[in-house]
Design an enzyme around this catalytic site. Structure first.
Site, PDB file in Angstrom:
ATOM      1  N   GLY A 106      33.818   6.567-102.273  1.00  0.00           N
ATOM      2  CA  GLY A 106      33.429   7.962-102.127  1.00  0.00           C
ATOM      3  C   GLY A 106      32.335   8.409-103.074  1.00  0.00           C
TER       4      GLY A 106
ATOM      5  N   ASN B 209      29.138   8.969-102.349  1.00  0.00           N
ATOM      6  CA  ASN B 209      28.405  10.072-101.696  1.00  0.00           C
ATOM      7  C   ASN B 209      29.244  11.347-101.745  1.00  0.00           C
ATOM      8  OD1 ASN B 209      26.117   8.624-101.007  1.00  0.00           O
ATOM      9  ND2 ASN B 209      26.725   8.297 -98.886  1.00  0.00           N
TER      10      ASN B 209
ATOM     11  N   ARG C   4      43.026   1.380 -80.786  1.00  0.00           N
ATOM     12  CA  ARG C   4      41.959   2.274 -81.247  1.00  0.00           C
ATOM     13  C   ARG C   4      42.083   3.670 -80.620  1.00  0.00           C
ATOM     14  NH1 ARG C   4      37.322   1.803 -83.938  1.00  0.00           N
ATOM     15  NH2 ARG C   4      37.515  -0.436 -84.106  1.00  0.00           N
TER      16      ARG C   4
ATOM     17  N   ILE D 285      34.245   3.161 -86.302  1.00  0.00           N
ATOM     18  CA  ILE D 285      33.529   3.830 -85.218  1.00  0.00           C
ATOM     19  C   ILE D 285      34.521   4.733 -84.511  1.00  0.00           C
ATOM     20  CG2 ILE D 285      32.295   3.512 -83.050  1.00  0.00           C
ATOM     21  CD1 ILE D 285      31.396   0.770 -84.200  1.00  0.00           C
ATOM     22  N   VAL D 286      34.182   6.002 -84.426  1.00  0.00           N
ATOM     23  CA  VAL D 286      35.057   6.961 -83.747  1.00  0.00           C
ATOM     24  C   VAL D 286      34.664   7.050 -82.274  1.00  0.00           C
ATOM     25  CG1 VAL D 286      35.528   8.279 -85.852  1.00  0.00           C
ATOM     26  CG2 VAL D 286      33.617   8.945 -84.378  1.00  0.00           C
TER      27      VAL D 286
ATOM     28  N   THR E 124      25.703   9.022 -92.785  1.00  0.00           N
ATOM     29  CA  THR E 124      24.642   8.463 -93.621  1.00  0.00           C
ATOM     30  C   THR E 124      24.608   6.963 -93.367  1.00  0.00           C
ATOM     31  OG1 THR E 124      26.104   8.067 -95.512  1.00  0.00           O
ATOM     32  CG2 THR E 124      24.977  10.204 -95.415  1.00  0.00           C
ATOM     33  N   HIS E 125      23.416   6.379 -93.496  1.00  0.00           N
ATOM     34  CA  HIS E 125      23.267   4.937 -93.281  1.00  0.00           C
ATOM     35  C   HIS E 125      22.219   4.395 -94.244  1.00  0.00           C
ATOM     36  CE1 HIS E 125      23.471   1.143 -91.184  1.00  0.00           C
ATOM     37  NE2 HIS E 125      22.155   1.116 -91.152  1.00  0.00           N
TER      38      HIS E 125
ATOM     39  N   ASP F 293      26.573   9.670 -82.737  1.00  0.00           N
ATOM     40  CA  ASP F 293      27.146   9.719 -81.398  1.00  0.00           C
ATOM     41  C   ASP F 293      28.118   8.544 -81.291  1.00  0.00           C
ATOM     42  OD1 ASP F 293      25.528   7.471 -80.986  1.00  0.00           O
ATOM     43  OD2 ASP F 293      24.045   8.569 -79.796  1.00  0.00           O
ATOM     44  N   ALA F 294      28.506   8.189 -80.085  1.00  0.00           N
ATOM     45  CA  ALA F 294      29.526   7.149 -79.927  1.00  0.00           C
ATOM     46  C   ALA F 294      28.967   5.738 -80.108  1.00  0.00           C
ATOM     47  CB  ALA F 294      30.203   7.278 -78.566  1.00  0.00           C
TER      48      ALA F 294
END
Length: 192
Positions: free
Chosen positions: A11, A13, A64, A91-92, A107-108, A140-141
């Site tokens: 954590g 960030n 999932r 991944i949601v 963030t990436h 997005d997905a």
């Protein structure tokens, strides 16, 4: 602007966001911090700061879809305006993102669309690029896809290791996340 922050690790960030809120430099309410597994330092540091926390343990669900449903229900209970993925390594589903009006911020540690996925820093080094950086985007997905909000470049130095480059990117990433949240909060709070 109310946010829920999702973490999978330390954590760092998130700590930048907590610090900015505490200093009065960021006008958001951190409604809760959640994780996908027990024992994350991100949840521990949030609890120490007096922020409500939760864990929706991925391993506790049969699949999932069941986990996504539980995560969606838990996050929705905090009524966030924005959900922030801060080193959240799951991944949601599209249903999760839709439940929050597409306001799922990620963030990436690379300049998307280059080097998506869990190993953006390693992949950038392996490819031999001279510049990489970080991205803040509406997720997005897909995997590290969705509209880009902000990016900042970080030059790769001679002899750079994955660890040293990732640490230098994290410094920029923290600042970029806080400034992006500040802009979103100003726009959101101005509407009220």
């Amino acid at each position: 602007m109310r946010i829920v922050v999702l973490v999978s690790g330390t954590g760092s960030n998130l700590q930048a966001v907590i610090d900015a809120v505490t200093a009065g430099a960021l006008d958001v309410e951190i409604a809760a911090v959640g994780a996908d597994r027990p024992g994350t330092f991100g949840v521990e540091r949030s609890a120490a700061a007096g922020i409500p926390t939760f864990v929706v343990d991925f391993k506790a669900y049969p699949d999932r879809a069941a986990w996504n449903a539980a995560l969606t229900e838990t996050v929705a209970a905090y009524a966030p305006d924005v959900v922030v993925s801060s080193g959240f390594m799951r991944i949601v589903s599209a249903g999760f993102i839709d439940a929050f009006g597409g306001k799922y911020l990620n963030t990436h540690p690379a300049l998307l669309p280059s080097f998506p996925g869990a190993h953006g820093v390693r992949d950038a080094l392996a490819y031999g690029v001279k510049v990489t950086g970080c991205t803040v985007h509406w997720a997005d997905a897909g995997v590290d896809t969705g509209p880009i909000i902000a990016q900042e470049a970080v030059a790769i130095e001679d002899g750079e290791t994955e660890e040293s480059l990732h640490e230098r990117i994290k410094v920029v990433e923290r600042r970029l996340l806080v400034s992006t949240l500040a802009s979103l909060a100003a726009a959101h709070n101005g509407r009220k």
